[in-house]
Structures are given as structure tokens and as C-alpha cells.
Design an enzyme around this catalytic site. Structure first.
Site, PDB file in Angstrom:
ATOM      1  N   GLU A  51       0.715  -1.099   0.067  1.00 48.97           N
ATOM      2  CA  GLU A  51       0.009  -0.039  -0.055  1.00 48.97           C
ATOM      3  C   GLU A  51       0.927   1.060   0.150  1.00 48.97           C
ATOM      4  O   GLU A  51       1.859   1.294   0.682  1.00 48.97           O
ATOM      5  CB  GLU A  51      -0.838  -0.105   1.141  1.00 48.97           C
ATOM      6  CG  GLU A  51      -1.763   1.262   1.651  1.00 48.97           C
ATOM      7  CD  GLU A  51      -2.546   1.839   0.541  1.00 48.97           C
ATOM      8  OE1 GLU A  51      -3.312   1.169  -0.216  1.00 48.97           O
ATOM      9  OE2 GLU A  51      -2.317   3.046   0.458  1.00 48.97           O
ATOM     10  N   ARG A 124     -17.045   2.125   7.055  1.00 47.23           N
ATOM     11  CA  ARG A 124     -15.823   1.633   6.232  1.00 47.23           C
ATOM     12  C   ARG A 124     -14.543   1.011   6.934  1.00 47.23           C
ATOM     13  O   ARG A 124     -14.123   0.259   6.720  1.00 47.23           O
ATOM     14  CB  ARG A 124     -15.435   2.505   5.162  1.00 47.23           C
ATOM     15  CG  ARG A 124     -16.352   2.658   3.992  1.00 47.23           C
ATOM     16  CD  ARG A 124     -16.113   3.911   3.091  1.00 47.23           C
ATOM     17  NE  ARG A 124     -17.128   3.870   1.963  1.00 47.23           N
ATOM     18  CZ  ARG A 124     -16.772   3.292   0.765  1.00 47.23           C
ATOM     19  NH1 ARG A 124     -15.620   2.731   0.436  1.00 47.23           N
ATOM     20  NH2 ARG A 124     -17.730   3.028  -0.162  1.00 47.23           N
ATOM     21  N   TYR A 230     -28.621   5.822   5.976  1.00 47.65           N
ATOM     22  CA  TYR A 230     -28.965   4.434   6.755  1.00 47.65           C
ATOM     23  C   TYR A 230     -27.807   4.498   7.933  1.00 47.65           C
ATOM     24  O   TYR A 230     -26.941   5.167   8.162  1.00 47.65           O
ATOM     25  CB  TYR A 230     -28.666   3.290   6.028  1.00 47.65           C
ATOM     26  CG  TYR A 230     -27.164   3.339   4.974  1.00 47.65           C
ATOM     27  CD1 TYR A 230     -25.986   2.830   5.627  1.00 47.65           C
ATOM     28  CD2 TYR A 230     -27.314   3.641   3.654  1.00 47.65           C
ATOM     29  CE1 TYR A 230     -24.878   2.885   4.991  1.00 47.65           C
ATOM     30  CE2 TYR A 230     -25.903   3.710   2.945  1.00 47.65           C
ATOM     31  CZ  TYR A 230     -24.925   3.307   3.578  1.00 47.65           C
ATOM     32  OH  TYR A 230     -23.814   3.339   2.904  1.00 47.65           O
ATOM     33  N   ASP A 308     -12.033  -1.400  -8.194  1.00 46.96           N
ATOM     34  CA  ASP A 308     -11.841  -0.131  -9.014  1.00 46.96           C
ATOM     35  C   ASP A 308     -10.940   0.180 -10.189  1.00 46.96           C
ATOM     36  O   ASP A 308     -11.096   0.753 -11.014  1.00 46.96           O
ATOM     37  CB  ASP A 308     -12.079   1.133  -7.989  1.00 46.96           C
ATOM     38  CG  ASP A 308     -13.182   1.454  -7.377  1.00 46.96           C
ATOM     39  OD1 ASP A 308     -14.122   0.524  -7.628  1.00 46.96           O
ATOM     40  OD2 ASP A 308     -13.431   2.554  -6.696  1.00 46.96           O
TER      41      ASP A 308
HETATM   42  P1  FAD Z   1      -9.541   1.719  -3.177  1.00 47.17           P
HETATM   43  O1  FAD Z   1     -10.470   1.716  -2.201  1.00 47.17           O
HETATM   44  O2  FAD Z   1      -9.404   3.159  -4.056  1.00 47.17           O
HETATM   45  O3  FAD Z   1      -8.213   1.391  -2.950  1.00 47.17           O
HETATM   46  C1  FAD Z   1      -7.111   1.401  -3.598  1.00 47.17           C
HETATM   47  C2  FAD Z   1      -5.795   1.389  -2.659  1.00 47.17           C
HETATM   48  O4  FAD Z   1      -4.731   1.359  -3.558  1.00 47.17           O
HETATM   49  C3  FAD Z   1      -5.738   2.683  -1.974  1.00 47.17           C
HETATM   50  O5  FAD Z   1      -5.468   2.311  -0.561  1.00 47.17           O
HETATM   51  C4  FAD Z   1      -4.456   3.442  -2.684  1.00 47.17           C
HETATM   52  O6  FAD Z   1      -3.812   4.225  -1.454  1.00 47.17           O
HETATM   53  C5  FAD Z   1      -3.675   2.297  -3.078  1.00 47.17           C
HETATM   54  N1  FAD Z   1      -2.913   2.570  -4.157  1.00 47.17           N
HETATM   55  C6  FAD Z   1      -3.243   3.324  -5.222  1.00 47.17           C
HETATM   56  N2  FAD Z   1      -2.101   3.531  -5.980  1.00 47.17           N
HETATM   57  C7  FAD Z   1      -0.964   2.731  -5.439  1.00 47.17           C
HETATM   58  C8  FAD Z   1       0.396   2.177  -5.889  1.00 47.17           C
HETATM   59  N3  FAD Z   1       0.570   2.865  -7.047  1.00 47.17           N
HETATM   60  N4  FAD Z   1       0.833   1.444  -5.173  1.00 47.17           N
HETATM   61  C9  FAD Z   1       0.445   0.976  -3.991  1.00 47.17           C
HETATM   62  N5  FAD Z   1      -0.918   1.366  -3.442  1.00 47.17           N
HETATM   63  C10 FAD Z   1      -1.437   2.316  -4.299  1.00 47.17           C
HETATM   64  N6  FAD Z   1     -19.604  -0.070  -2.726  1.00 47.17           N
HETATM   65  C11 FAD Z   1     -20.260  -0.956  -2.241  1.00 47.17           C
HETATM   66  O7  FAD Z   1     -20.126  -2.214  -2.631  1.00 47.17           O
HETATM   67  N7  FAD Z   1     -21.357  -0.506  -1.390  1.00 47.17           N
HETATM   68  C12 FAD Z   1     -21.704   0.764  -1.006  1.00 47.17           C
HETATM   69  O8  FAD Z   1     -22.565   1.211  -0.357  1.00 47.17           O
HETATM   70  C13 FAD Z   1     -20.907   1.815  -2.028  1.00 47.17           C
HETATM   71  N8  FAD Z   1     -21.201   3.080  -1.647  1.00 47.17           N
HETATM   72  C14 FAD Z   1     -20.332   4.032  -2.116  1.00 47.17           C
HETATM   73  C15 FAD Z   1     -20.629   5.474  -2.005  1.00 47.17           C
HETATM   74  C16 FAD Z   1     -19.849   6.588  -2.539  1.00 47.17           C
HETATM   75  C17 FAD Z   1     -20.345   7.846  -2.420  1.00 47.17           C
HETATM   76  C18 FAD Z   1     -18.689   5.915  -3.414  1.00 47.17           C
HETATM   77  C19 FAD Z   1     -17.824   7.134  -4.100  1.00 47.17           C
HETATM   78  C20 FAD Z   1     -18.294   4.396  -3.546  1.00 47.17           C
HETATM   79  C21 FAD Z   1     -19.264   3.763  -2.987  1.00 47.17           C
HETATM   80  N9  FAD Z   1     -18.936   2.307  -3.269  1.00 47.17           N
HETATM   81  C22 FAD Z   1     -19.731   1.423  -2.744  1.00 47.17           C
HETATM   82  C23 FAD Z   1     -18.003   1.772  -4.039  1.00 47.17           C
HETATM   83  C24 FAD Z   1     -16.624   1.448  -3.320  1.00 47.17           C
HETATM   84  O9  FAD Z   1     -16.265   2.665  -2.452  1.00 47.17           O
HETATM   85  C25 FAD Z   1     -15.372   1.313  -4.102  1.00 47.17           C
HETATM   86  O10 FAD Z   1     -15.839   0.250  -5.308  1.00 47.17           O
HETATM   87  C26 FAD Z   1     -14.344   0.309  -3.442  1.00 47.17           C
HETATM   88  O11 FAD Z   1     -13.922   1.105  -2.080  1.00 47.17           O
HETATM   89  C27 FAD Z   1     -13.049   0.123  -4.267  1.00 47.17           C
HETATM   90  O12 FAD Z   1     -12.277  -0.373  -3.335  1.00 47.17           O
HETATM   91  P2  FAD Z   1     -10.533  -0.921  -4.185  1.00 47.17           P
HETATM   92  O13 FAD Z   1     -10.017  -1.580  -2.989  1.00 47.17           O
HETATM   93  O14 FAD Z   1     -10.844  -1.488  -5.454  1.00 47.17           O
HETATM   94  O15 FAD Z   1     -10.085   0.607  -4.476  1.00 47.17           O
END
Ligand code: FAD
Length: 429
Positions: A51, A124, A230, A308
């Protein structure tokens, strides 16, 4: 797998997938990266998470966990954490923006009976903490920003900004919407501003007692905007997301401290419950909502993507994190398949996951139109459709979404030998 100084990358032998002794480097310690890490760890893989931030953290906001995701999290040993810190909503309650009239109330009482696993609402930070507890600390490396990777054919080498490097049999980019891994694999692709911003906030539930909020996920629909609220954290806090359409996003940052007065002005004339919640918050944050077009592929050789990084979507089906959690489970199942080399296992993973995640990306975008219709004929038609009972709005009707078991590999035939091109026939979740 060890952290080594730059220039000290030693060669690991190509390992058999079936042995579950593969080393896996996950880039990104968000909900997606950590749940994949925990899933692989429990399956016996030599997994490490890298991370970029100095500490793992999540935004101060809530998250809805559908039964498709809680199924995976229960399988990872988190059932007690979810039960303790989560809230199980009685229903989804969709309401009209001004008079609060019920447009649709979908009971969630039978979710466990139908799907075997609950719907949860969580803070979260509580979810992230539960995932971290499951993974030994020495497997999570903070202050490791990935800056380069090389697929050597029999292994992948990763370089970090701090000068260290690692090698692994598999590298997974779980590094979010601005994924460096995706850019290295497929080149730059601008994220799209979806024309929506979201104000988010958490409020002590005690402060909102006079509103008598029910334990449901409520969605208030109005012209050009909607409001969701909620309970989270064992009903100690109320989470809200207030989404407003806006033509452009001009701030430098994608997230910023929001102005409560500005948020209230956006919801002028809305039902007193909505304004009462917004008016009670101490601090609100404003987020620009971006997404990306579905990718044609997620994997190249020994490198793949997750969460994402490969399927960012509007949050209007509350499935972004749920899909990331599913990704980790399916990835684990594919890498555990006997007789598959790593690139084949990753192609199978992509074949199973990409169509389902892309479909949910599309449905999430479509909800923007449905939620935000201006008052008029289309809105009346929508409301009548919800009220008429002609459509089955029960949770059973979305069994394809909530009943999915991401730990199981369905028989979809052998993985495609080559690149999965546009229009290739892929499994539909
Ligand atoms: P991220 O959470 O973006 O994590 C990526 C990680 O990678 C971060 O910690 C970052 O620091 C790290 N990183 C980035 N680049 C590098 C690098 N080069 N080297 C090392 N580390 C790096 N989803 C649901 O399922 N239910 C919900 O109710 C919901 N509500 C939401 C409401 C809102 C308003 C929003 C905006 C989103 C919501 N989502 C929900 C979607 C959800 O938040 C995301 O899809 C999810 O958090 C994505 O997780 P991730 O681990 O893929 O990415």
C-alpha cells in the site's frame, strides 16, 4: 516473498498453480486488495499486500454490503465482526423528494432465508479493521507505492518508490480508480466525470432521535439529485450520501471538505427528514464521482486487476466494493484450480468476472437517470411502475446479483487461449 533492496531481485522458480504455494503481490490495501489478500492467505498462498499510504485507512463513511459480498466475507471468517459492527436493514425504502411518499418498499426480511447471507450496512473503517485483523501484519507493507513492474515470463518484478523491489509469481493491481498497474498494462485512460458530486457525512444517531428514523436504507429521489441514508456501527451513527448533478468538477482534488450550507441549498424544498439529517452534520465531504468505460480485458501474462482498478462504477447499485470482494474470491478459486498455469488461471478469472462487473457498471450508470428524473411524465411513469406491482421488485428478482457465489467456478469451458477481444462470447453472470 521478501522485500529486497533495488538491484537485489532474485529469481523464483515457476511454480505449479495446483500447489497453492504461489507467491502473490497485491498492489493496493483498500477493501478490494485486503479482501483478496485475506482470501488468498486463507487458501494457503504466499501473499503480500503493498500500500502506498503510510497507514491503511478508509474514508469516514458508510458502505452497504450486499449478500453476495457478505457471503464471501463470512467465508473469510468475518461473520462475527459483521454481526457486531454492522446493521441489518429491514427494507430498502424509496421515497419521493418533497412529500416523502413511499414509491417502493422492498422488504429485506427474507434475505438470509433466500440467499443464506445478510445485507449489512457498515462503517468503512470497521470493515477495513476486520479485514486487517484476519491478515498477519507482516503481510501488509505500507509506504510502498508501486512505480514499475516487469513480467519476466516465469515471474513478475515490482518496483516501489521507496527503492525496494519484490518478485512474485502473480501480481494483482488492486490500486483503485487511478491504478498504476492498469496504466502500465493498458496505457493511460482518463476517468470520466459522471456529472455527479456526492456530499457524504456521519452523524451521531442520538442527535437524530427526534426524526424517528427507521432501520432501513432510504433513497429519496428528486429532480437532478437523490439522497441516501442508513444506520451504521451498531446503530450508533447515521450515514448519508447526497448526490447532486453538476456539469463540471473544477476543484484540484477529487474530494474536498464540503460546505453544509451549500449542501442544504442543493436540497432546498426537500422533505424535512432529508433537511433535518443534512442540517445535523458537523462536517461533510464532497466527492466528484468518476467512472470508466468497461475494459476489454483485465489480465496480461502474470498480472491482473481487481476492484476499482478495472471496474470503477457509479455507486448507484452499492456494488463497487461488493464486486471487488467477489473478484478476490474468484481469483483465489481460479489460482487454486489444478493443472492451470498462472496466465491461464488469470484468463479464467477475467472470463468469469469481467462480464458480470461490466453489466453492473452499466446498471449503476442507468440508475442515475432513473433516480434523477425531473417531475413530469417520465417520473410519473416510473412511480406508477413501482406502485403497480406489475414488476417483481422483491429481492428474489435480483437473485442473479445477490445470490451469486463468487467462490465457485462455474463450468464455462476452457479459458480462451488468446486475447479476449471485443465481442468475444463471455460468461454472463
Ligand atoms: P480503493 O478503495 O481505491 O483502494 C485502492 C488502494 O490502492 C488505496 O488504498 C490506494 O492508496 C492504493 N494505491 C493506489 N495506487 C497505488 C500504488 N501505485 N501503489 C500502492 N498502492 C496504491 N460500494 C459498495 O459495495 N457498497 C456501497 O454502499 C458503496 N457506496 C459508495 C458510495 C460512494 C459515494 C462511493 C464514491 C463509492 C461507493 N462504493 C460502494 C464503491 C466502493 O467504495 C469502491 O468500489 C471500493 O472502495 C473500491 O475498493 P478498491 O480496493 O478497489 O479501491
Amino acid at each position: 516473498m521478501e522485500n529486497r533492496g533495488r538491484g537485489d531481485l532474485s529469481v523464483a522458480g515457476a511454480a505449479s498453480v495446483a500447489a497453492n504455494d504461489l507467491s502473490v503481490a497485491i498492489v493496493g490495501g483498500g477493501i478490494g486488495g485486503l479482501s483478496a489478500g485475506l482470501s488468498l492467505y486463507r487458501a494457503g498462498f504466499d501473499v503480500h499486500v503493498y500500500e502506498r499510504a503510510a497507514a491503511l485507512s478508509e474514508v469516514g463513511a458508510g458502505i452497504q454490503i450486499g449478500p453476495n459480498a457478505s457471503r464471501v466475507l463470512h467465508g473469510l471468517g468475518l461473520a462475527d465482526d459483521l454481526a457486531e459492527m454492522g446493521v441489518r436493514p429491514l427494507a430498502w425504502h424509496q421515497r419521493r423528494w418533497d412529500d416523502g411518499r413511499t414509491l417502493l418498499r422492498t422488504s429485506l426480511g427474507a434475505v438470509v432465508e433466500i440467499f443464506g447471507f445478510p445485507q449489512y450496512q457498515m462503517h468503512r473503517a470497521d470493515l477495513l479493521a476486520a479485514l486487517m485483523r484476519g491478515l498477519p501484519g507482516e503481510r501488509v507493507h505500507v509506504s510502498h507505492r508501486l512505480v514499475g513492474l516487469t513480467d519476466r515470463g516465469d515471474r513478475v518484478e515490482a518496483e516501489f518508490e521507496n527503492g525496494s523491489g519484490v518478485e512474485a509469481d502473480v501480481l494483482v493491481g488492486a490500486d483503485g480508480i487511478h491504478s498504476s498497474v492498469r496504466e502500465i498494462l493498458f496505457g493511460p485512460q482518463e476517468a470520466r466525470f459522471t456529472g455527479c458530486v456526492a456530499y457524504r457525512g456521519l452523524i451521531p444517531a442520538e442527535r437524530l432521535r427526534p426524526l424517528g428514523l427507521e432501520v432501513t436504507a432510504q433513497v429519496w429521489m428528486g429532480p437532478g439529485r437523490h439522497f441516501v441514508h442508513y444506520y451504521v456501527q451498531a446503530q450508533r451513527l447515521v450515514n448519508f450520501v447526497a448526490v447532486v448533478e453538476q456539469d463540471t468538477w473544477t476543484r484540484e482534488s477529487w474530494t474536498d471538505k464540503g460546505d453544509v450550507e451549500a449542501a442544504l441549498a442543493e436540497f432546498e424544498g426537500w422533505h424535512p427528514q432529508v433537511r433535518g439529517i443534512l442540517g445535523a452534520v458537523d462536517d461533510t465531504f464532497i466527492w466528484a464521482l468518476f467512472d470508466r468505460a468497461p475494459l476489454e480485458r483485465w489480465s496480461v501474462g502474470r498480472v491482473t486487476l481487481l476492484g476499482d482498478a478495472c471496474h470503477s462504477m457509479l455507486p448507484f447499485m452499492a456494488q463497487g466494493a461488493a464486486q471487488a470482494i467477489e473478484d478476490g474470491a474468484t481469483l483465489t478459486a481460479c489460482l487454486s484450480q489444478p493443472g492451470l498455469e498462472v496466465p491461464e488461471a488469470l484468463r479464467l478469472y477475467e472470463k468469469l468476472r469481467l462480464p458480470r462487473a461490466s453489466k453492473i457498471q452499466g446498471l449503476s450508470a442507468a440508475n442515475k437517470i432513473r433516480f434523477h428524473l425531473p417531475d413530469g411524465p417520465e417520473q410519473q411513469e416510473r412511480d406508477e411502475q413501482m406502485a403497480s406491482g406489475a414488476t417483481d421488485w422483491s429481492v428474489k428478482a435480483v437473485a442473479w446479483l445477490y445470490g451469486h457465489d463468487a467462490t465457485v467456478i462455474e463450468d464455462t469451458g476452457p479459458p480462451a487461449a488468446g486475447r479476449l477481444g471485443r465481442g468475444a462470447k463471455l460468461h454472463d453472470g
